[in-house]
Write an enzyme that holds these catalytic residues in place. Structure first.
Site, mmCIF file in Angstrom:
data_model
loop_
_atom_site.group_PDB
_atom_site.id
_atom_site.type_symbol
_atom_site.label_atom_id
_atom_site.label_comp_id
_atom_site.label_asym_id
_atom_site.label_seq_id
_atom_site.Cartn_x
_atom_site.Cartn_y
_atom_site.Cartn_z
ATOM 1 N N GLY A 1 0.782 -1.230 0.000
ATOM 2 C CA GLY A 1 0.000 0.000 0.000
ATOM 3 C C GLY A 1 0.811 1.274 0.000
ATOM 4 C CD GLU B 1 1.077 -9.015 1.658
ATOM 5 O OE1 GLU B 1 0.106 -8.300 1.333
ATOM 6 O OE2 GLU B 1 0.944 -10.127 2.173
ATOM 7 N N PRO B 2 4.814 -4.779 -0.957
ATOM 8 C CG PRO B 2 6.960 -3.930 -1.262
ATOM 9 C CD PRO B 2 6.201 -5.002 -0.536
ATOM 10 N N GLY B 3 3.668 -3.383 -4.018
ATOM 11 C CA GLY B 3 3.517 -3.628 -5.453
ATOM 12 C C GLY B 3 3.862 -2.351 -6.192
ATOM 13 N NE ARG B 4 -0.298 2.454 -5.761
ATOM 14 C CZ ARG B 4 -1.487 2.493 -6.382
ATOM 15 N NH1 ARG B 4 -1.605 3.112 -7.532
ATOM 16 N NH2 ARG B 4 -2.530 1.911 -5.832
ATOM 17 C CE1 TYR C 1 -9.548 1.880 -8.422
ATOM 18 C CE2 TYR C 1 -7.683 2.175 -9.898
ATOM 19 C CZ TYR C 1 -8.511 1.356 -9.163
ATOM 20 O OH TYR C 1 -8.287 0.015 -9.157
ATOM 21 C CB CYS D 1 -17.597 3.601 -27.882
ATOM 22 S SG CYS D 1 -17.009 3.604 -29.551
ATOM 23 C CD GLU D 2 -17.716 2.593 -21.778
ATOM 24 O OE1 GLU D 2 -18.304 3.326 -20.952
ATOM 25 O OE2 GLU D 2 -18.010 1.408 -21.983
ATOM 26 C CE1 TYR E 1 -2.363 -3.268 -8.323
ATOM 27 C CE2 TYR E 1 -1.213 -1.257 -7.687
ATOM 28 C CZ TYR E 1 -1.608 -2.551 -7.403
ATOM 29 O OH TYR E 1 -1.264 -3.134 -6.225
HETATM 30 N N1 LLP Z 1 -1.157 -7.034 -0.575
HETATM 31 C C1 LLP Z 1 -2.461 -7.192 -0.775
HETATM 32 C C2 LLP Z 1 -3.177 -8.223 -0.029
HETATM 33 C C3 LLP Z 1 -3.127 -6.411 -1.736
HETATM 34 O O1 LLP Z 1 -4.426 -6.593 -1.939
HETATM 35 C C4 LLP Z 1 -2.425 -5.424 -2.446
HETATM 36 C C5 LLP Z 1 -3.088 -4.581 -3.448
HETATM 37 C C6 LLP Z 1 -1.025 -5.296 -2.211
HETATM 38 C C7 LLP Z 1 -0.443 -6.102 -1.256
HETATM 39 C C8 LLP Z 1 -0.169 -4.307 -2.943
HETATM 40 O O2 LLP Z 1 -0.560 -3.009 -2.778
HETATM 41 P P1 LLP Z 1 0.352 -1.817 -3.324
HETATM 42 O O3 LLP Z 1 1.650 -1.887 -2.590
HETATM 43 O O4 LLP Z 1 0.579 -2.030 -4.765
HETATM 44 O O5 LLP Z 1 -0.424 -0.579 -3.062
HETATM 45 N N2 LLP Z 1 -5.806 -1.026 -8.856
HETATM 46 C C9 LLP Z 1 -5.537 -0.063 -7.826
HETATM 47 C C10 LLP Z 1 -4.748 -0.695 -6.684
HETATM 48 C C11 LLP Z 1 -5.373 -1.910 -6.099
HETATM 49 C C12 LLP Z 1 -4.559 -2.551 -5.027
HETATM 50 C C13 LLP Z 1 -5.079 -3.895 -4.660
HETATM 51 N N3 LLP Z 1 -4.334 -4.585 -3.650
HETATM 52 C C14 LLP Z 1 -4.855 1.134 -8.439
HETATM 53 O O6 LLP Z 1 -4.614 1.145 -9.628
HETATM 54 O O7 LLP Z 1 -4.600 2.093 -7.717
#
Ligand code: LLP
Length: 702
Positions: free
Chosen positions: A240, A274-277, A317, A344-345, A373
């Site tokens: 997050g 658990e970083p993604g972004r 969003y 077309c939206e 994402y």
């Molecule tokens: N762990 C869990 C259980 C999650 O559900 C998520 C993201 C993460 C880790 C990683 O979160 P991050 O570090 O990337 O913020 N589509 C949306 C974001 C949805 C996130 C869903 N869960 C966007 O484009 O902003």
């Protein structure tokens, strides 16, 4: 902007590579990622949290591209997954299974089984029922399941409400009182190890307070569990961590978080994040081209070739992404613009009311911070193939995902053959893309089979020549096309590798019958047309029995003198002519030499004959066949098997069914024996096996 996406002489570069240059090779739109930026993000995370020696599990959903994942895995990170598909992707990328954690509210039994079999680190359990399901499946597999409970701490992460996950109204996690019950229950289940506790309160979070608040609640809870004798090894605080989407915005303060959570991480528990972004978000951009400019009544529109199907964040969003021209322009636009896609939206926009420099059609635009994402949420909406992905490191670049083609848009779709679209008002065009074929084998003859009832294939001979080639095609003894017939279930047309059309082939006919049956073209018992007349077939699993024409022209004890030797054999026509010779053992017979001499004997002029060399065995006969036309020994011959079995019955009294062994496999021959050596109701039974199924690229073959 940043040091990884920067202008060099007014042209945008990713690291040391000109984006314009890549665009000329790849075409727009495409995603571009900076290798070094990803690494920098990983290093920052590692450094900030180093005091904990944490397990950093990259959240695959941000971007599961396999090359990016491999790079991330190579830095020792684990993976956070939410589906069987992501587990598959993570393993393919090389994340070790003992570093994979699995969250998600709807894990299916199949997914749980898959994860147990792969021995992942643990499941983040999100409901009581899920725990029971894991228990059940682990018992069945005789495996221990490691679980952690995902807590819903009821904390507002102050982010977009669509990506808040830790409030009580969200579907995620389990509230404390229930969680306590589940921990107690789980700790008593043999086969379940409760190893951790988890939370993930949302995404794109910009300050540490929500984490601290949530963790304080978790800490109290963990202490309570410890007092009750439940000791946990992992504290997983989720992902997050937000990134900067605007120029003057700050990234999430990871050092501050690391420092402030210190009193909240119980000693003895390993921290997981658990970083993604945070890892990939800023490291990627979507490059698109301006197609048209258009003035509405109130607005100016810049219409680009990327759409919301490629990057949905602004539409879904209202997310803000920095957008810059790839060629720096110093002129300013008078009015503010909307940067929109071709979909077309009305929500298909990347920016609204944005001041944007003047650029012309054909120029490129970079939508920044699209590494997370972006591609993972993309779709084929509006018939748009997914875009290419490119990776840059210094001045090297690689295409790491091909742009999809139109072919992908219909791939996997099936037009049921029994919906009968052929009596409608218009003639439908040939199915446009994937043409399914099956590769089948019967007694050592291999065939390519296609359903050609729509006459998708018109250049039959050419296709046979192309596909039957062993190295440049699929490789087969023949191409079989199932086509429409007026008075039968279907028409079998069979083509040789040289493109000539054969009348009939026993082994091919079995494959055709089973193919047609499995495709729903015909029933278990069917009749089909061939150039040699109608054939009846009965299919039972991989065994197919076909009715052969009644034999005729039986000639007993034909003596042929060739050179100094006399050969005594028996002639019969089972659709094609066969001359049968009996041997003690056929092992050492020079088939090609002897066969050729016999087939060329004037007795058989002008048609020639096939020659079968037969050995009587305890349980049937063993035969080797010389085939005219091929002018050599073949692995198996259906009409030869029938001829040899019938003659063995007439001469040596073998009773049907006669088992006929050939080099390529065995078949059984049934028949009725009537007075005066008259044979009727002949059936040949043998296997018809599917070797594999695949798709031809329609464009290349139709
Ligand atoms: N762990 C869990 C259980 C999650 O559900 C998520 C993201 C993460 C880790 C990683 O979160 P991050 O570090 O990337 O913020 N589509 C949306 C974001 C949805 C996130 C869903 N869960 C966007 O484009 O902003």
């Amino acid at each position: 902007m940043n040091s990884f996406f920067h202008y060099q002489e007014n042209s945008l570069f990713c690291e040391e590579k000109s984006i314009e240059e890549i665009a000329t090779k790849v075409g727009t739109p495409f995603y571009i990622y900076s290798y070094s930026y990803i690494i920098q993000n990983i290093q920052q995370l590692k450094k900030a949290f180093s005091r904990y020696n944490p397990l950093i599990c990259y959240s695959l959903k941000a971007n599961p591209n396999i090359t990016l994942c491999r790079i991330i895995a190579s830095y020792g990170l684990g993976a956070d997954i939410v589906s069987g598909g992501e587990l598959y992707q993570a393993l393919k990328a090389g994340f070790p299974s003992e570093k994979i954690v699995y969250s998600g509210v709807g894990k299916t039994p199949d997914e749980i089984k898959y994860a147990l079999e792969k021995n992942i680190l643990f499941f983040n359990v999100e409901s009581e029922q899920e725990l029971q399901e894991i228990k059940k499946i682990a018992e069945k597999l005789n495996k221990r399941a490691k679980v952690s409970i995902r807590i819903n701490p009821d904390i507002d992460a102050n982010t977009h409400h669509y990506i808040t996950t830790g409030k009580k109204e969200n579907k995620f996690g389990i509230p404390f009182p229930q969680a306590e019950k589940i921990y107690k229950e789980a700790s008593k289940i043999p086969g379940i190890d409760t190893v951790g506790i988890h939370m993930h309160i949302g995404s794109q979070i910009k300050n540490v307070e929500p984490y601290l608040e949530a963790l304080q609640r978790l800490k109290i809870f963990i202490d309570k569990l410890t007092r009750k004798g439940i000791n946990l090894s992992y504290l997983d605080i989720g992902g997050g961590f937000g990134i900067n989407y605007r120029e003057k915005e700050e990234k999430f303060p990871i050092e501050e978080l690391s420092e402030k959570i210190a009193p909240l991480v119980p000693p003895g528990m390993r921290l997981i994040i658990e970083p993604g972004r945070y890892i990939v978000g800023n490291a990627g951009a979507l490059i698109t081209k301006l197609i048209y400019k258009k003035s509405g009544k109130r607005k100016e529109f810049l219409i680009v070739d990327a759409g919301m199907n490629d990057l949905i964040r602004p539409s879904l969003y209202g997310a803000y992404h920095r957008i810059i021209p790839v060629k720096k322009s110093l002129k300013k636009y008078g009015k503010k613009v909307d940067i929109v896609g071709p979909i077309c939206e009305s929500t298909d926009f990347f920016a609204q009311n944005r001041q944007f420099p003047a650029i012309e059609s054909g120029e490129l635009i970079a939508i920044l911070d699209a590494g997370a994402y972006g591609v993972s949420m993309s779709s084929n909406y509006n018939g748009r193939p997914r875009v290419a992905e490119v990776l840059v490191k210094n001045d090297n670049w690689w295409l790491i995902k091909q742009k999809e083609s139109y072919w992908n848009l219909t791939q996997g779709q099936i037009v049921p053959t029994d919906i009968n679209l052929y009596h409608r008002e218009i003639m439908l065009p040939a199915s446009p893309s994937s043409i399914e074929f099956w590769k089948m084998e019967g007694a050592g003859n291999d065939f390519i089979l296609l359903d050609n009832r729509d006459e998708i294939i018109k250049k039959r001979a050419e296709l046979a020549q192309k596909l039957c080639q062993r190295k440049k095609g699929i490789g087969a003894d023949g191409l079989i096309l199932i086509e429409r017939a007026k008075q039968a279930d279907f028409f079998m047309r069979i083509f040789n590798p040289d493109g000539s059309e054969a009348e009939m082939c026993g082994n091919g006919a079995r494959c055709a019958a089973r193919f047609a049956y499995l495709k729903g073209v015909a029933g278990e018992e069917c009749t089909f047309q061939t150039l040699a007349g109608p054939i009846k077939a009965r299919i039972k699993e991989n065994k197919v029995k076909i009715k052969m024409s009644d034999p005729f022209d039986f000639k007993k004890e034909v003596k042929l003198r060739i050179d100094t030797r006399e050969y005594t054999g028996y002639f019969i026509n089972t659709g094609v002519p066969h001359f049968i010779l009996f041997y003690e053992s056929v092992d050492k017979v020079k088939i090609k030499e002897t066969g050729f001499k016999i087939r060329s004997h004037k007795y058989f002029h002008p048609d020639g004959t096939n020659v079968d060399f037969v050995e009587i065995k305890d349980d049937g006969i063993l035969i080797r066949t010389y085939e005219r036309g091929v002018e050599d020994e073949t692995l198996a011959c259906g009409t030869g098997a029938v001829a040899s079995a019938i003659i063995s019955h007439l001469i040596y009294n073998l009773s049907p069914p006669v088992k006929v062994k050939m080099k390529g496999g065995s078949v059984n021959v049934w028949f009725e024996s009537n007075e005066g050596s008259r044979i009727s109701n002949v059936f040949l039974e043998g296997e018809a096996n599917i070797t594999y199924k695949g798709y031809l690229n329609g464009g290349d073959y139709v």
